[in-house]
Design a protein around this motif. Structure first.
Motif, PDB file in Angstrom:
ATOM      1  N   THR A  91       0.845  -1.191   0.000  1.00  0.00           N
ATOM      2  CA  THR A  91       0.000   0.000   0.000  1.00  0.00           C
ATOM      3  C   THR A  91       0.878   1.237   0.000  1.00  0.00           C
ATOM      4  O   THR A  91       1.810   1.344   0.801  1.00  0.00           O
ATOM      5  CB  THR A  91      -0.929   0.021   1.225  1.00  0.00           C
ATOM      6  N   ARG A 146      -3.492   0.512  -3.547  1.00  0.00           N
ATOM      7  CA  ARG A 146      -2.989  -0.854  -3.370  1.00  0.00           C
ATOM      8  C   ARG A 146      -2.218  -1.282  -4.610  1.00  0.00           C
ATOM      9  O   ARG A 146      -2.688  -1.098  -5.733  1.00  0.00           O
ATOM     10  CB  ARG A 146      -4.147  -1.814  -3.117  1.00  0.00           C
ATOM     11  N   SER A 162      -4.369   6.909  -1.325  1.00  0.00           N
ATOM     12  CA  SER A 162      -3.855   5.617  -0.876  1.00  0.00           C
ATOM     13  C   SER A 162      -4.181   4.581  -1.941  1.00  0.00           C
ATOM     14  O   SER A 162      -5.337   4.460  -2.355  1.00  0.00           O
ATOM     15  CB  SER A 162      -4.498   5.221   0.455  1.00  0.00           C
TER      16      SER A 162
END
Length: 484
Positions: free
Chosen positions: A342, A365, A363
């Motif tokens: 992440t 992934r 943010s």
């Protein structure tokens, strides 16, 4: 004359080798497809035709294709409710079983429906069960399914981990969709167990993995195979003693011929430790005992072979993908590097498949699917060979849909199909693995430069040497038939 014969034999062997490695690729025509709100599946072969499934905002349908990937029929699944939650198909030579979950009001309802070889419904769908959703709607997979190797027993089940218990509820179906048995069972232990994969044998016996995670890495300090006969109300729990070791992941496989359940995985020497070796175990169904249980540490030869591909190599991110049981009782363990990272300070990566990625926030992934490792063991747990297929696949916020690989098992040679891509280019690679552990990697020959984007991880083997691969081309869908 002898020299000519020798040259002829060499030439013949070369031709046969080239033919063995060749693949024929045939595409279906494109159909409109919005990957953001539509779904698809490869059903399989029935009545001599290949069936695929597509569900969009308007309807659900089956498309039938001949061997040249010409669409010869479309069957509208007008009995499907509008809101389909999960769907799975089991294809037979003369029929198709549709197992699906529908959202109805505040419930998820599980159904089974039987179709004939033309995709037409035989009788009404049968409701198998229902459960209420949370106030946030459907947020998980409420029902699961497992199909026996001969496809004569189908298990529809739910398994829930609750403190010191695993609660199981299941219905056994025959290959006509009839409920033949049903039961509920509970497994209890002092610690907090979790359930793993669930398999069903040809005789209908269920074998469910259970383990107790511990430490920051969730390594298991206990592991069981839970056996449940059709209709039984209590598990026969068979613990695989780990001693001072900790199981870090594994895969079970039923051997219906020799009446065994095989386990292959990794272990660590401490609850938060790094992977230290492999676990190999064979559970004998007739005696209810583990006839083999071995903890095999990584040897220098394997560490050297792995390190040739990556600097600072470690086995900690390997996940077992497949356990192939051989006729002599040995097996091949296939695993792949997979992990998720992440990034909190987002710098956008405009990768090759970025068209299909959703809008991203601060943010993100990141999905990593890297090297494939294949290990062959004999029936005594002695390693015969090891092979590595190096690859590096990285993407963002797409769950790695274009990453990983498809595996085709011809009964001798294993073929791994995967995308080899970077930010600007992608090519389809084929790595073959012989029974002796020899690998050969080459690009898949595809005509034209504007070929679609393949999704190997979603591919399905529909016969001994045929693999069907779904493909996207922007907002279009097609299927590739790969014949080996």
């Amino acid at each position: 004359m002898a020299r000519c014969r020798s040259l002829l034999m060499i030439l013949l062997a070369t031709i046969l080798s080239i033919r063995a490695a060749a693949q024929d690729v045939t595409y279906s025509r494109y159909d409109k497809f919005d990957y953001r709100n539509s779904s698809y599946a490869i059903v399989g072969m029935s009545g001599g035709l290949l069936y695929t499934y597509v569900k969009d905002e308007e309807a659900a349908r089956l498309d039938a294709y001949d061997d040249s990937m010409n669409k010869v029929a479309t069957v509208m699944l007008d009995f499907f409710p509008q809101r389909i939650y999960q769907v799975r198909f089991v294809a037979y030579p003369d029929k198709i079983m549709a197992i699906y979950q529908a959202l109805e009001s505040n419930k998820v309802v599980q159904y089974v429906a039987m179709l004939d070889a033309h995709g037409l419904m035989k009788g009404k769908p049968i409701e198998l069960g229902s459960t209420k959703t949370s106030i946030f709607g459907a947020t998980k997979n409420y029902f699961s399914s497992s199909v026996s190797e001969n496809k004569k027993m189908i298990l529809i089940y739910s398994a829930t981990d609750k403190k010191s218990e695993i609660e199981f509820s299941g219905k056994w179906l025959d290959d006509n969709g009839n409920i033949v048995k049903q039961s509920k069972a509970t497994f209890r232990t002092e610690n907090m167990p979790e359930h793993g994969e669930v398999n069903v044998a040809n005789d209908g016996t269920v074998y469910m993995a259970a383990y107790t995670p511990t430490g920051a890495q969730d390594h298991a300090d206990q592991y069981w195979i839970l056996a449940l006969a059709p209709g039984a109300t209590s598990f026969a729990a068979k613990e695989m003693e780990l001693g001072e070791y900790f199981a870090t992941g594994g895969y079970t496989r039923i051997d219906n011929v020799n009446n065994k359940v095989y386990f292959g995985g990794f272990y660590a020497t401490s609850k938060n430790g790094r992977f230290a070796g492999f676990i190999y175990a064979a559970y004998d169904i007739a005696t209810g005992t583990y006839t083999t249980r071995r903890f095999i540490p990584f040897d220098n030869e394997l560490l050297t072979s792995a390190g040739e591909h990556r600097r600072g190599y470690s086995f900690d991110n390997y996940m077992v993908r497949q356990l192939i049981v051989k006729n002599d009782g040995g097996f091949v363990l296939v695993s792949e590097v997979q992990y998720i990272t992440t990034r909190s300070s987002f710098a956008p990566s405009f990768g090759y498949y970025s068209f299909y990625s959703p809008a991203m926030s601060s943010s993100v992934r990141e999905y990593h699917f890297n090297d494939i490792m294949a290990l062959a063991y004999d029936k005594n747990g002695v390693r015969e060979w090891s092979a590595f297929i190096p690859k590096q696949q990285y993407s963002q916020e797409d769950e790695g849909v274009f990453s990983s690989f498809a595996l085709l098992n011809t009964g001798g040679t294993l073929a791994f199909l995967y995308n080899d891509f970077d930010s600007n280019h992608s090519r389809i690679q084929m790595s073959t693995l012989t029974p002796e552990g020899k690998t050969d990697t080459r690009g898949l020959s595809i005509e034209g430069t504007d070929y679609p984007d393949w999704l190997p991880r979603s591919a399905k083997q529909v016969s001994g040497r045929v693999l069907i691969v779904p493909c996207f081309h922007k907002k279009q869908l097609c299927f590739a038939r790969v014949k080996f």
